[in-house]
Enzyme design. Structure first.
Site, PDB file in Angstrom:
ATOM      1  N   GLU A  90       0.968  -1.821  14.147  1.00  0.00           N
ATOM      2  CA  GLU A  90       0.189  -0.861  13.354  1.00  0.00           C
ATOM      3  C   GLU A  90      -1.211  -0.786  13.911  1.00  0.00           C
ATOM      4  O   GLU A  90      -1.781  -1.813  14.295  1.00  0.00           O
ATOM      5  CB  GLU A  90       0.050  -1.308  11.880  1.00  0.00           C
ATOM      6  CG  GLU A  90       1.271  -1.114  11.030  1.00  0.00           C
ATOM      7  CD  GLU A  90       1.055  -1.553   9.573  1.00  0.00           C
ATOM      8  OE1 GLU A  90      -0.089  -1.492   9.071  1.00  0.00           O
ATOM      9  OE2 GLU A  90       2.060  -1.966   8.955  1.00  0.00           O
TER      10      GLU A  90
ATOM     11  N   GLU B 164       3.243  -8.442   7.025  1.00  0.00           N
ATOM     12  CA  GLU B 164       1.972  -9.051   6.659  1.00  0.00           C
ATOM     13  C   GLU B 164       2.082 -10.030   5.489  1.00  0.00           C
ATOM     14  O   GLU B 164       1.351  -9.914   4.496  1.00  0.00           O
ATOM     15  CB  GLU B 164       0.920  -7.983   6.345  1.00  0.00           C
ATOM     16  CG  GLU B 164       0.588  -7.113   7.530  1.00  0.00           C
ATOM     17  CD  GLU B 164      -0.534  -6.111   7.246  1.00  0.00           C
ATOM     18  OE1 GLU B 164      -1.037  -6.062   6.114  1.00  0.00           O
ATOM     19  OE2 GLU B 164      -0.901  -5.380   8.180  1.00  0.00           O
TER      20      GLU B 164
ATOM     21  N   TYR C 221      -6.726  -3.365  12.467  1.00  0.00           N
ATOM     22  CA  TYR C 221      -7.497  -2.171  12.111  1.00  0.00           C
ATOM     23  C   TYR C 221      -8.958  -2.361  12.477  1.00  0.00           C
ATOM     24  O   TYR C 221      -9.842  -2.283  11.629  1.00  0.00           O
ATOM     25  CB  TYR C 221      -7.316  -1.868  10.612  1.00  0.00           C
ATOM     26  CG  TYR C 221      -5.921  -1.347  10.306  1.00  0.00           C
ATOM     27  CD1 TYR C 221      -5.656   0.012  10.385  1.00  0.00           C
ATOM     28  CD2 TYR C 221      -4.883  -2.205   9.984  1.00  0.00           C
ATOM     29  CE1 TYR C 221      -4.378   0.511  10.134  1.00  0.00           C
ATOM     30  CE2 TYR C 221      -3.607  -1.726   9.736  1.00  0.00           C
ATOM     31  CZ  TYR C 221      -3.365  -0.368   9.814  1.00  0.00           C
ATOM     32  OH  TYR C 221      -2.099   0.121   9.571  1.00  0.00           O
TER      33      TYR C 221
ATOM     34  N   ASP D  39       0.814  -1.209   0.000  1.00  0.00           N
ATOM     35  CA  ASP D  39       0.000   0.000   0.000  1.00  0.00           C
ATOM     36  C   ASP D  39       0.855   1.271   0.000  1.00  0.00           C
ATOM     37  O   ASP D  39       0.700   2.132   0.854  1.00  0.00           O
ATOM     38  CB  ASP D  39      -0.905  -0.057   1.251  1.00  0.00           C
ATOM     39  CG  ASP D  39      -1.839   1.127   1.358  1.00  0.00           C
ATOM     40  OD1 ASP D  39      -2.343   1.580   0.324  1.00  0.00           O
ATOM     41  OD2 ASP D  39      -2.050   1.607   2.493  1.00  0.00           O
TER      42      ASP D  39
HETATM   43  C1  GCB Z   1      -1.436  -2.360   6.669  1.00  0.00           C
HETATM   44  C2  GCB Z   1      -0.147  -2.320   5.954  1.00  0.00           C
HETATM   45  C3  GCB Z   1       0.245  -0.907   5.537  1.00  0.00           C
HETATM   46  C4  GCB Z   1      -0.979  -0.172   5.016  1.00  0.00           C
HETATM   47  C5  GCB Z   1      -2.003  -0.090   6.130  1.00  0.00           C
HETATM   48  C6  GCB Z   1      -3.293   0.597   5.658  1.00  0.00           C
HETATM   49  O1  GCB Z   1      -1.747  -3.318   7.336  1.00  0.00           O
HETATM   50  O2  GCB Z   1       0.914  -2.918   6.652  1.00  0.00           O
HETATM   51  O3  GCB Z   1       1.234  -0.974   4.557  1.00  0.00           O
HETATM   52  O4  GCB Z   1      -0.684   1.096   4.524  1.00  0.00           O
HETATM   53  O5  GCB Z   1      -2.330  -1.377   6.552  1.00  0.00           O
HETATM   54  O6  GCB Z   1      -3.469   1.773   5.900  1.00  0.00           O
HETATM   55  O7  GCB Z   1      -4.084  -0.072   5.011  1.00  0.00           O
END
Ligand code: GCB
Length: 638
Positions: A532, A443, A496, A208
C-alpha cells in the site's frame, strides 16, 4: 446484544490427502454450476426485511419471528438481495444499525425437485455479514460466523414435508463485532445520561472501511443427485494432480476428462485421485505476460452409480508459483506485481455483488495495464476470482484479519476462529489459478509479544492447508520489532510517507522509502511488495505547488515513490500495489470527508489525474519486462 458462539464449527473431519492435511470442515463447497445433472435457481431480488430495533436487539428470537411470515409479526420493507442494507433507505438509523436484521423470502421449488427422492436440494448463501442464522419453514438449517465466505445447508427433506406450500426462507444477520470476530470490534455503551440518550452505544472498529452489512452475495437453491461430487482439488503444475471426493455412496465410478478450450480431450483418468499429464501444455499466464493470458482447461468430473450420475466441470489453469530471495516466479519467469488494492464498495449497494460494477472494474484494471490486485481486506466474491482466472489477473487473496490491534484479539478464541476462516478461504479458493498467495492479515499489531505465536501458528496452518502457494501478511510495523515477519514467504509493507508521517513533505519520500526497503531486506532477505502507498485527492481540487488533498499532490507523491521502486525493483522489490483503486466509504471521522479518497478513480469509477500517471507507468513496466509484441493493445499514445 448476543452473537451466538464462535465455536459452532468443528464437525466431520474432511480429508484432503492431496494437500496432505485434514480440514475440520463439512463438505467441499464447490461453486454451484449447472450441468446435465445439476440445476441452479437464483433467489436474488426483493426480500422482506426488518431490523430488530428492540433495546437488546433480541425481540426476533424472543418472539420467534422465524416461525411465521415476517409480515405477520410486524412491519416489513422491501430489501434487495444481494446488497448491503445500509444505504438503501433514507433512514440514518438503518445506515448505522448494529444488531440483528431479518430477511425473508418465499419461493416455489420446482415439483420435480420435491418428487424425485434422488435429488438433493441445497440452499446456499454466497456471503452475509457478519453472523447468520437460516431457517426454512421455521426450522433452523444452519448458522455461520463471518462475512465474505459462503455457507450452505441441505434442505431436501424439509421441503418434502409439505410439498403444496411454498418454501419460506428466513435469514437473520447480525453485524456486531467483538474482540474475537474477524475483523474485531467492540461495542461501547455510553451510560452518562446527561450526555447520551437511553440505550446509546457505538461500535468501535479498527479498520478503515464502512462496516456494511446484510446479504452481500447471491442466495441460491441448487440440486445435485444424492450421490454427488462433493469436492475437487486440482494442483496446478504443468500437470494436473487432482483428487475428487464423492458423497452419498461407498463406491462410485468416476471419469475425469481434461478438455482444452476447443473441447478436445487432452487427458483423462478414471480414478478418484491421480495425475493428468498434458502434452504441449498451454500454461496459464498473467495478463500482459503472454499473448494468450488466462488459458483455462475444463476438468469434467463424471461420476455414476447404477442409479445416479453427477457431472461437475471445473475450470483449471495450469501454472507454477515459486518464491526466491529476490523474485516471485510464475511459470519460472520473474513476475512483477504492478497492480491495485481494491474494496468491494460502491454507491447504494455498498458491498453487494453487482455485475455492471465488476465488469467495469475489470475494464478499468486492464485499461490501467494492471496485472494484479490484493483482495484488501477480505475475500472477494467467487465470481470476481473467476473473472481473474479468465483474464489473467493475479490475486493476493486476503482473509478478513484486518484491525487486529487489541492484545485481547491475540487470544486462543481469536486464533481458533482465524484458523477456521483460513480453512474456509482455502477450501473455497484453492482451485483458482489467479490466486498466487494467501494473506492472513492486514496491519495487525505484529510488534506485540503474542503476535509471534499467533502468526507462527496461523502461517504454518495455512501452509499445511496448501503447500503450493506462498503465505504472507501485510505489515506496517517496525521491521526490527515485527514478530511475524520471520514466518512469511514475502514481506508486504504498507507505508504512507509524506501523508500520515511528515504530512506535506514530499521531500522525505526518497530517503524514508529507501531506508524502509533496505531495513526489511537487510533483516529478512525476502522479496518485498509495497502493498500500500497513496494519498487522498479530492477530484477537481488543484494547487501548484502541490498541497495535500489536491490531484497534484497525489501525483507528486506517487511519482516520488515510483522513482524509488525503479531502483529497488532491480534488486528485491517484486511489486507495487496502489492504495486504492477507487474511493470508498468509511465510518464518519474527522479525517474522512465522506469516505477515503485515496482512489485513483472516484467511487463512481471516473479517473483522477493519478490514474493516467499509473496507466503510463504500468504499460511501460509491462512493456519493459516482457517486451510486449504487437498482439497487446498497447496504447501507443502513452
Ligand atoms: C492503511 C490500511 C487501509 C487504509 C489506508 C488509509 O494502512 O491498510 O485499510 O484505508 O491505510 O488510507 O489510511
Amino acid at each position: 446484544m448476543s452473537v451466538p458462539g464462535s465455536s459452532a464449527v468443528l464437525r466431520v473431519l474432511w480429508l484432503l490427502s492431496v494437500f496432505g492435511t485434514v480440514l475440520p470442515l463439512d463438505g467441499g463447497m464447490l461453486f454451484p454450476r449447472e450441468s446435465t445433472s445439476r440445476e441452479v435457481k437464483e433467489l436474488n431480488g426483493l426480500w422482506d426485511f426488518r431490523p430488530d430495533g428492540s433495546l437488546n436487539r433480541n425481540e426476533g428470537f424472543e418472539k420467534a419471528w422465524y416461525k411465521r411470515r415476517l409480515a405477520e409479526t410486524g412491519p416489513v420493507i422491501e430489501m434487495p438481495v444481494p446488497a448491503s442494507y445500509n444505504d438503501i433507505t433514507q433512514d440514518p438509523t438503518l445506515r448505522d444499525f448494529i444488531g440483528w436484521v431479518w430477511y425473508e423470502r418465499e419461493v416455489f421449488v420446482p415439483a420435480r425437485w420435491i418428487s424425485d427422492e434422488g435429488t438433493r436440494v441445497v440452499l446456499r448463501v454466497g456471503s452475509a455479514h457478519y453472523y447468520s442464522i437460516v431457517w426454512v419453514n421455521g426450522e433452523k438449517v444452519t448458522e455461520h460466523e463471518g462475512g465474505h465466505l459462503p455457507f450452505e445447508a441441505e434442505i431436501s427433506s424439509l421441503i418434502r414435508r409439505d410439498p403444496t406450500k411454498p418454501c419460506r426462507i428466513t435469514i437473520a444477520v447480525n453485524n456486531t463485532l467483538t474482540l474475537e470476530t474477524l475483523p474485531p470490534g467492540t461495542i461501547q455503551y455510553m451510560n452518562d445520561r446527561t450526555r447520551y440518550p437511553d440505550g446509546f452505544f457505538v461500535q468501535n472498529i479498527y479498520f478503515d472501511f464502512f462496516n456494511y452489512a446484510g446479504i452481500h452475495r447471491p442466495v441460491l437453491l441448487y440440486t445435485t443427485p444424492t450421490v454427488y461430487v462433493d469436492d475437487i482439488i486440482s494442483l496446478l503444475k504443468c500437470l494436473v494432480r487432482y483428487k475428487v471426493s464423492v458423497q452419498g455412496a461407498a463406491t462410485a465410478t468416476l471419469k475425469v476428462t481434461l478438455m482444452d478450450k476447443d473441447g478436445h480431450c487432452v487427458a483423462s483418468s478414471n480414478t478418484p485421485s491421480g495425475v493428468l499429464k498434458v502434452v504441449d501444455v498451454k500454461l496459464w499466464w498473467p495478463y500482459l505476460m503472454h499473448e494468450n493470458p488466462g488459458y483455462l482447461y475444463s476438468m469434467e468430473v463424471r461420476q455414476h452409480t447404477s442409479t445416479y450420475e453427477d457431472v461437475y466441470t471445473l475450470p483449471v489453469g495450469i501454472r507454477t508459483v515459486n518464491v526466491t530471495k529476490t523474485q516471485f516466479l510464475i511459470n519460472n519467469k520473474p513476475f512483477y506485481f504492478h497492480g491495485v488494492n481494491k474494496h468491494e464498495d460502491s454507491d447504494i449497494r455498498g458491498k453487494g455483488l453487482d455485475w455492471p460494477l465488476i465488469v467495469k472494474d475489470f475494464n478499468l484494471i486492464k485499461w490501467l495495464g494492471a496485472n494484479s490486485f490484493r483482495t484488501s481486506h477480505y475475500p472477494y466474491a467467487e465470481e470476481i476470482l473467476q473473472m481473474c482466472d479468465r483474464h489473467g489477473i493475479v490475486v493476493i487473496d486476503e482473509c478478513p484479519g484486518v484491525g487486529i490491534k487489541d492484545i485481547r484479539s491475540f487470544g486462543n478464541a481469536s486464533l481458533s476462529h482465524h484458523l477456521v476462516v483460513m480453512d474456509e478461504l482455502v477450501r473455497r479458493d484453492k482451485n483458482h489459478p489467479s490466486v498466487v498467495m494467501w494473506s492472513v492479515a492486514n496491519e495487525p499489531a505484529s510488534e506485540m509479544p503474542p503476535a509471534e505465536f499467533y502468526f507462527k501458528t496461523l502461517i504454518k496452518h495455512t501452509k499445511a492447508l496448501d503447500h503450493t502457494r506462498p503465505v504472507t501478511y501485510i505489515t506496517d510495523s517496525n521491521y526490527a520489532r515485527d514478530k511475524g515477519a520471520p514466518f512469511v514467504d514475502v514481506v508486504c509493507v504498507n507505508s504512507y510517507f509524506s501523508w500520515y508521517h511528515d504530512p506535506g513533505h514530499l521531500e522525505v519520500i526518497p530517503i524514508q522509502l529507501n531506508a524502509q526497503f533496505e531495513n526489511w531486506y537487510g533483516k529478512y532477505k525476502k522479496p518485498i511488495i509495497q502493498s500500500e502507498y497513496g494519498a487522498d485527492a479530492l477530484p477537481g481540487l488543484h494547487m501548484d505547488p502541490p498541497m495535500m488533498f489536491t490531484e497534484e499532490y497525489q501525483n507528486a507523491l506517487l511519482q516520488s515513490y515510483h522513482d524509488v521502486f525503479d531502483q529497488k525493483r532491480k534488486q528485491y522489490v517484486i511489486g507495487e500495489l496502489i492504495w486504492n483503486f477507487a474511493d470508498f466509504m468509511t465510518a464518519q471521522a474527522i479525517h474522512r470527508v465522506v469516505g477515503n479518497k485515496k482512489g485513483i478513480f472516484t467511487r463512481q469509477r471516473q479517473p483522477k489525474a493519478a490514474a493516467f500517471i499509473l496507466r503510463r507507468r504500468y504499460w511501460r513496466l509491462a512493456n519493459e519486462t516482457w517486451r510486449l509484441p504487437p498482439w497487446t493493445k498497447y496504447p501507443c499514445s502513452l
